[in-house]
Design a protein around this motif. Structure first.
Motif, PDB file in Angstrom:
ATOM      1  N   MET A 298       7.656  -1.293  -7.550  1.00 59.35           N
ATOM      2  CA  MET A 298       6.919  -1.897  -6.446  1.00 59.35           C
ATOM      3  C   MET A 298       6.103  -3.057  -7.001  1.00 59.35           C
ATOM      4  O   MET A 298       4.928  -2.921  -7.328  1.00 59.35           O
ATOM      5  N   ASN A 299       6.709  -4.214  -7.090  1.00 61.22           N
ATOM      6  CA  ASN A 299       6.080  -5.349  -7.751  1.00 61.22           C
ATOM      7  C   ASN A 299       4.952  -5.981  -6.945  1.00 61.22           C
ATOM      8  O   ASN A 299       4.129  -6.707  -7.500  1.00 61.22           O
TER       9      ASN A 299
ATOM     10  N   ILE B 110       4.696   2.842  -9.962  1.00 58.88           N
ATOM     11  CA  ILE B 110       3.568   2.128  -9.366  1.00 58.88           C
ATOM     12  C   ILE B 110       2.777   1.357 -10.403  1.00 58.88           C
ATOM     13  O   ILE B 110       1.635   0.960 -10.156  1.00 58.88           O
ATOM     14  N   CYS B 111       3.357   1.094 -11.571  1.00 60.42           N
ATOM     15  CA  CYS B 111       2.606   0.512 -12.679  1.00 60.42           C
ATOM     16  C   CYS B 111       2.145  -0.921 -12.412  1.00 60.42           C
ATOM     17  O   CYS B 111       1.346  -1.465 -13.184  1.00 60.42           O
ATOM     18  N   ASN B 112       2.620  -1.559 -11.324  1.00 56.29           N
ATOM     19  CA  ASN B 112       2.170  -2.912 -10.990  1.00 56.29           C
ATOM     20  C   ASN B 112       0.979  -2.928 -10.041  1.00 56.29           C
ATOM     21  O   ASN B 112       0.545  -4.003  -9.615  1.00 56.29           O
ATOM     22  N   VAL B 113       0.442  -1.774  -9.719  1.00 50.88           N
ATOM     23  CA  VAL B 113      -0.646  -1.684  -8.754  1.00 50.88           C
ATOM     24  C   VAL B 113      -1.930  -2.303  -9.328  1.00 50.88           C
ATOM     25  O   VAL B 113      -2.149  -2.319 -10.537  1.00 50.88           O
ATOM     26  N   LYS B 114      -2.781  -2.792  -8.410  1.00 50.63           N
ATOM     27  CA  LYS B 114      -4.044  -3.401  -8.818  1.00 50.63           C
ATOM     28  C   LYS B 114      -5.237  -2.462  -8.632  1.00 50.63           C
ATOM     29  O   LYS B 114      -6.189  -2.513  -9.406  1.00 50.63           O
TER      30      LYS B 114
ATOM     31  N   ALA C  32       2.356   1.547 -18.686  1.00 48.88           N
ATOM     32  CA  ALA C  32       1.157   0.733 -18.829  1.00 48.88           C
ATOM     33  C   ALA C  32       0.888   0.015 -17.520  1.00 48.88           C
ATOM     34  O   ALA C  32       1.798  -0.522 -16.888  1.00 48.88           O
ATOM     35  N   PHE C  33      -0.380   0.025 -17.098  1.00 48.12           N
ATOM     36  CA  PHE C  33      -0.802  -0.621 -15.863  1.00 48.12           C
ATOM     37  C   PHE C  33      -1.498  -1.935 -16.215  1.00 48.12           C
ATOM     38  O   PHE C  33      -2.721  -2.020 -16.227  1.00 48.12           O
TER      39      PHE C  33
ATOM     40  N   TYR D 189       0.860  -1.187   0.000  1.00 42.93           N
ATOM     41  CA  TYR D 189       0.000   0.000   0.000  1.00 42.93           C
ATOM     42  C   TYR D 189       0.895   1.235   0.000  1.00 42.93           C
ATOM     43  O   TYR D 189       1.837   1.328   0.789  1.00 42.93           O
ATOM     44  N   PHE D 190       0.594   2.172  -0.893  1.00 41.78           N
ATOM     45  CA  PHE D 190       1.405   3.386  -1.004  1.00 41.78           C
ATOM     46  C   PHE D 190       0.482   4.575  -1.201  1.00 41.78           C
ATOM     47  O   PHE D 190      -0.350   4.603  -2.112  1.00 41.78           O
TER      48      PHE D 190
END
Length: 365
Positions: free
Chosen positions: A180-181, A214-218, A240-241, A164-165
């Motif tokens: 941040m994987n 932060i592109c790995n965020v859900k 790309a997210f 969480y960020f």
């Protein structure tokens, strides 16, 4: 019997409580008072090290400290967090005044720290770089309040295991952030200063670097003022997210540009839930926007529109979604500042719009 009653009268019942209850009690005390309990007896000596939350807001009382004072304070924090009996989740809260120099390695040596909250109040000329390096962090919140833009500062973050960020910032001069994987949720609120509202390549690069990290965020909450200036979209997006399934995009202080929003959706190809909380538009959807984002065509199942006032640009946006979304199940529209008669008229018009998805329900509230 009398002797037994007398002994019971002096019994320290608090000290006989289980450790977890005593530690919970200590969490309600300022950190200084919690540490002072260590002198009560051997029973209390190390109890404060088991506290799940370490509130170091008293840091703001340290104005005028020398470098030696800061080193002593940092060493105390290091010893506290690295104490061998400390096995529980640790939360560290810091409130940093703007005229205070920050020890750059304040949290880097703690290997049990999992949650960090830092608030920078009126960041001033003493701060040129905010450097956070910690591999155990899972949750981090950074809030910059009343930032002084007379002095630029850079932000360096190496916390690759964050889940969480949250960052609330007036847009630093530059971000250097490790990937941040493991990121599940991100809350990004970046406000651009009015003097930088015109195109600024440094601010554009800073905002892009932050989003790339932060592109790995859900799940993402995104608020960026003057987004179309800071993050220009082109035929070849720079990020790309691919994992993002839920997005809330917010604007609060300036008009939104419909085409930019659709271009941004090209960067979230697997998005399933979209929430738009927008004020009045300055520009709707241009004809070239018929290049439909893949998430709209194949993945979007729920769309929520907040603050809808019946303006034509938003009608265009909603019509676009209904026309091209093939698996859309729910379109929720929250109306604002409308009379009952206006709501009925707008609802009727919305229900008459053609839909590509037969299972789509249009809900007004």
């Amino acid at each position: 019997m009398a002797k037994q009653a007398k002994n019971e009268g002096v019994l320290d019942r608090i000290s006989t409580l289980p450790d977890h209850i005593l530690c919970h009690m200590l969490c309600f005390l300022p950190i200084k008072d919690a540490v002072r309990t260590s002198v009560l007896s051997p029973r209390w000596r190390y109890l404060f090290t088991f506290m799940s939350t370490l509130d170091l807001y008293d840091y703001r009382q340290f104005r005028g400290f020398t470098r030696r004072d800061f080193n002593d304070f940092k060493n105390f924090v290091d010893r506290l967090l690295l104490f061998p009996k400390q096995q529980s989740l640790v939360t560290l809260e810091l409130d940093i005044p703007g005229d205070m120099k920050i020890p750059p390695d304040l949290v880097s040596s703690c290997h049990v720290l999992e949650e960090l909250y830092m608030e920078f109040v009126k960041l001033g000329s003493n701060i040129t770089e905010v450097n956070i390096h910690n591999l155990s962090l899972k949750r981090m919140t950074l809030e910059f309040v009343l930032v002084n833009r007379d002095k630029d500062y850079k932000m360096v973050i190496n916390a690759p295991n964050l889940e969480y960020f949250k960052i609330y910032d007036m847009l630093a001069d530059g971000y250097r952030v490790s990937s941040m994987n493991s990121l599940e949720h991100a809350n990004i609120k970046v406000h651009q200063c009015p003097e930088y509202a015109i195109y600024d390549v440094n601010r554009e690069r800073a905002a892009t670097n932050l989003l790339q990290a932060i592109c790995n965020v859900k799940c993402l909450y995104l608020l960026i003022t003057h987004a179309e200036t800071l993050i220009p979209m082109g035929p070849e997006p720079v990020f790309a997210f691919h994992k993002l399934v839920q997005l809330k995009f917010v604007n609060e202080t300036e008009a939104w540009v419909g085409t930019w929003i659709l271009e941004f959706l090209h960067c979230v190809p697997n998005l399933e839930i979209l929430h738009l909380a927008l004020d009045a538009a300055s520009e709707g959807i241009k004809p070239l926007a018929e290049n439909v984002p893949s998430c709209v065509s194949f993945h979007l199942t729920e769309i929520r529109i907040s603050r809808f006032v019946g303006d034509e640009p938003m009608f265009q946006m909603i019509s676009f979604f209904l026309k091209h979304a093939t698996v859309l199940e729910t379109l929720i529209i929250a109306m604002k500042y409308l009379t009952e008669k206006e709501e009925l008229s707008i609802t009727k018009r919305l229900l008459e719009l053609p839909r590509n998805s037969r299972s789509c329900q249009v809900i007004t509230e």
